[in-house]
Design a protein around this motif. Structure first.
Motif, mmCIF file in Angstrom:
data_model
loop_
_atom_site.group_PDB
_atom_site.id
_atom_site.type_symbol
_atom_site.label_atom_id
_atom_site.label_comp_id
_atom_site.label_asym_id
_atom_site.label_seq_id
_atom_site.Cartn_x
_atom_site.Cartn_y
_atom_site.Cartn_z
ATOM 1 N N GLU A 51 -60.965 30.589 10.435
ATOM 2 C CA GLU A 51 -61.398 31.907 10.897
ATOM 3 C C GLU A 51 -62.713 32.318 10.244
ATOM 4 O OE1 GLU A 51 -58.511 31.317 9.453
ATOM 5 O OE2 GLU A 51 -56.930 31.626 10.950
ATOM 6 N N VAL A 52 -62.809 32.101 8.939
ATOM 7 C CA VAL A 52 -64.027 32.467 8.214
ATOM 8 C C VAL A 52 -65.209 31.650 8.720
ATOM 9 C CG1 VAL A 52 -65.109 32.603 5.943
ATOM 10 C CG2 VAL A 52 -62.674 33.075 6.172
ATOM 11 N N VAL A 53 -65.005 30.337 8.854
ATOM 12 C CA VAL A 53 -66.082 29.446 9.308
ATOM 13 C C VAL A 53 -66.550 29.825 10.705
ATOM 14 C CG1 VAL A 53 -66.608 27.059 9.952
ATOM 15 C CG2 VAL A 53 -65.380 27.518 7.831
ATOM 16 N N GLN A 54 -65.617 30.195 11.566
ATOM 17 C CA GLN A 54 -65.967 30.556 12.935
ATOM 18 C C GLN A 54 -66.855 31.801 12.972
ATOM 19 O OE1 GLN A 54 -62.540 31.027 15.432
ATOM 20 N NE2 GLN A 54 -63.720 31.493 17.277
ATOM 21 N N VAL A 55 -66.502 32.807 12.172
ATOM 22 C CA VAL A 55 -67.293 34.043 12.131
ATOM 23 C C VAL A 55 -68.680 33.781 11.549
ATOM 24 C CG1 VAL A 55 -67.444 36.349 11.107
ATOM 25 C CG2 VAL A 55 -65.255 35.516 11.976
ATOM 26 N N LEU A 56 -68.745 32.989 10.470
ATOM 27 C CA LEU A 56 -70.030 32.705 9.838
ATOM 28 C C LEU A 56 -70.921 31.857 10.737
ATOM 29 C CD1 LEU A 56 -68.951 32.030 6.138
ATOM 30 C CD2 LEU A 56 -69.931 34.099 7.114
ATOM 31 N N ARG A 57 -70.317 30.945 11.481
ATOM 32 C CA ARG A 57 -71.106 30.132 12.414
ATOM 33 C C ARG A 57 -71.740 31.016 13.497
ATOM 34 N NH1 ARG A 57 -67.336 26.752 14.142
ATOM 35 N NH2 ARG A 57 -67.531 25.298 12.402
ATOM 36 N N LYS A 58 -70.989 32.016 13.964
ATOM 37 C CA LYS A 58 -71.531 32.953 14.947
ATOM 38 C C LYS A 58 -72.652 33.789 14.336
ATOM 39 C CE LYS A 58 -70.093 33.436 18.496
ATOM 40 N NZ LYS A 58 -70.501 32.856 19.804
ATOM 41 N N SER A 59 -72.492 34.180 13.066
ATOM 42 C CA SER A 59 -73.547 34.940 12.378
ATOM 43 C C SER A 59 -74.804 34.095 12.218
ATOM 44 C CB SER A 59 -73.052 35.401 11.002
ATOM 45 O OG SER A 59 -71.933 36.244 11.116
ATOM 46 N N LEU A 60 -74.606 32.794 12.013
ATOM 47 C CA LEU A 60 -75.736 31.878 11.868
ATOM 48 C C LEU A 60 -76.521 31.775 13.175
ATOM 49 C CD1 LEU A 60 -76.892 29.960 9.674
ATOM 50 C CD2 LEU A 60 -75.530 28.132 10.693
#
Length: 358
Positions: A51-60
């Protein structure tokens, strides 16, 4: 100079420099701890925390990153995740000037926040590496932020607001309750969970195969179970074990001995000492044997607690009373009390509780 005393050409000198650099890199590679060697290099390499990785990837992708607050148990990838994100965001060169990382080993009182952090936060954003998103802001990483003083956290509030246009903050901590509420409310919170057993086993197995560690069935599983969800601890234990078994196979018994797990027979012996006759002589003998064997009382307490909670012969009320006793003993041990006296007190009290009718 060559064998005949003739000076080497520029091409030969360059080739020699490259060879020496390659040899130095090989030596350095062997010297690096496995925890650092296999730390995720980019956001996609992070184990678990989907979940964390998915949100951060979208922020990237959108280049829109809020202030962050990562919290959770140690060894779950909090620091590794934010460092991987900054490398993906800025590239290997620009990350040196665009990211400020402060750890608990650095002094982080109110003076450091007002000077070092503030000066970095208000500085002009440096040039970006081509080929990377490189959004127009810097990142300040405050690792183990829960060890910062309340005054330092309070001073950080205004800095986060004033320079949010060109600076983002990422607070990393184990206990979110130690972050003051005004600071926590300014951040997007991400909870890092202990790694699932299967994923931790997969990662440790992968590293063991890459490093050529020979192990028997059950050794990696035991290593992960002893680490209790802490992947960093599992990696360090694996590296220590690899030194011990260079010419043999790593077994589960070697792992338990290496990481300091008390044998089940010792824990069950303590349980039987208060559950049998419950005489003072038996309890005294069991505690003396435990102390003379050199086992740490805090570790014994942890394993004994797990055994008591699974004991079918004790009622819920008895388990609760014994758990409360263990809590007070653990507090006394942390304050520096004598281990033998505390274990003797615990055993006598537990014997009395176990003898009572439910």
């Amino acid at each position: 100079m060559d064998f005949f005393g003739r000076p080497k050409t520029d091409q030969q000198q360059q080739a020699l420099k490259n060879k020496n650099a390659a040899n130095a890199a090989k030596v350095d590679e062997k010297m690096i701890p496995w925890v650092e060697k296999y730390r995720p290099k980019n956001i996609n390499d992070v184990t678990a925390q989907e979940e964390v990785v998915q949100v951060l990837r979208k922020s990237l992708e959108t280049k829109n990153l809020p202030h962050l607050l990562f919290y959770g148990p140690p060894g779950t990838g909090k620091t590794s995740t934010i460092l991987a994100l900054t490398r993906d965001m800025y590239g290997p060169e620009a990350v040196k000037t665009r990211v400020l990382e402060l750890n608990a080993s650095d002094e982080r009182g109110i003076s450091v926040v007002r000077e070092k952090v503030k000066n970095f936060a208000r500085a002009v954003v440096s040039t970006a590496d081509p080929g990377y998103p490189s959004p127009p802001y810097k990142i300040v990483i405050l690792d183990e932020a829960d060890s910062m003083t309340a005054d330092a956290q309070a001073a950080l509030r205004r800095i986060m607001e004033k320079y949010s246009r060109i600076t983002r903050f990422c607070l990393v901590c184990n206990y979110v309750s130690r972050i003051i509420e005004p600071l926590a409310s300014r951040c997007t919170k991400f909870r890092f969970k202990s790694l699932p057993r299967e994923q931790a086993i997969g990662r440790v197995t992968e590293v063991a195969q890459l490093e050529g560690v020979d192990y028997e069935d059950g050794a990696v599983e035991t290593l992960v179970d002893c680490a209790e969800g802490d992947l960093r601890r599992a990696m360090m234990s694996l590296q220590s074990a690899s030194r011990m078994v260079q010419k043999s196979k790593l077994t589960a018994s070697m792992v338990t001995e290496l990481v300091g797990v008390i044998p089940e027979t010792v824990i069950e012996g303590l349980r039987n000492a208060w559950g049998g006759s419950g005489s003072a002589e038996d309890i005294q003998q069991a505690v003396d044997d435990l102390i003379y064997s050199g086992y740490p009382a805090s570790r014994v307490l942890s394993q004994l607690h797990d055994l008591v909670m699974q004991d079918q012969h004790l009622s819920s009320l008895q388990k609760a009373k014994i758990a409360m006793m263990m809590g007070s003993v653990d507090k006394a041990l942390c304050d520096g009390a004598d281990e033998q006296l505390q274990m003797m007190d615990l055993m006598m009290q537990a014997s009395k509780i176990a003898s009572q009718k439910a």
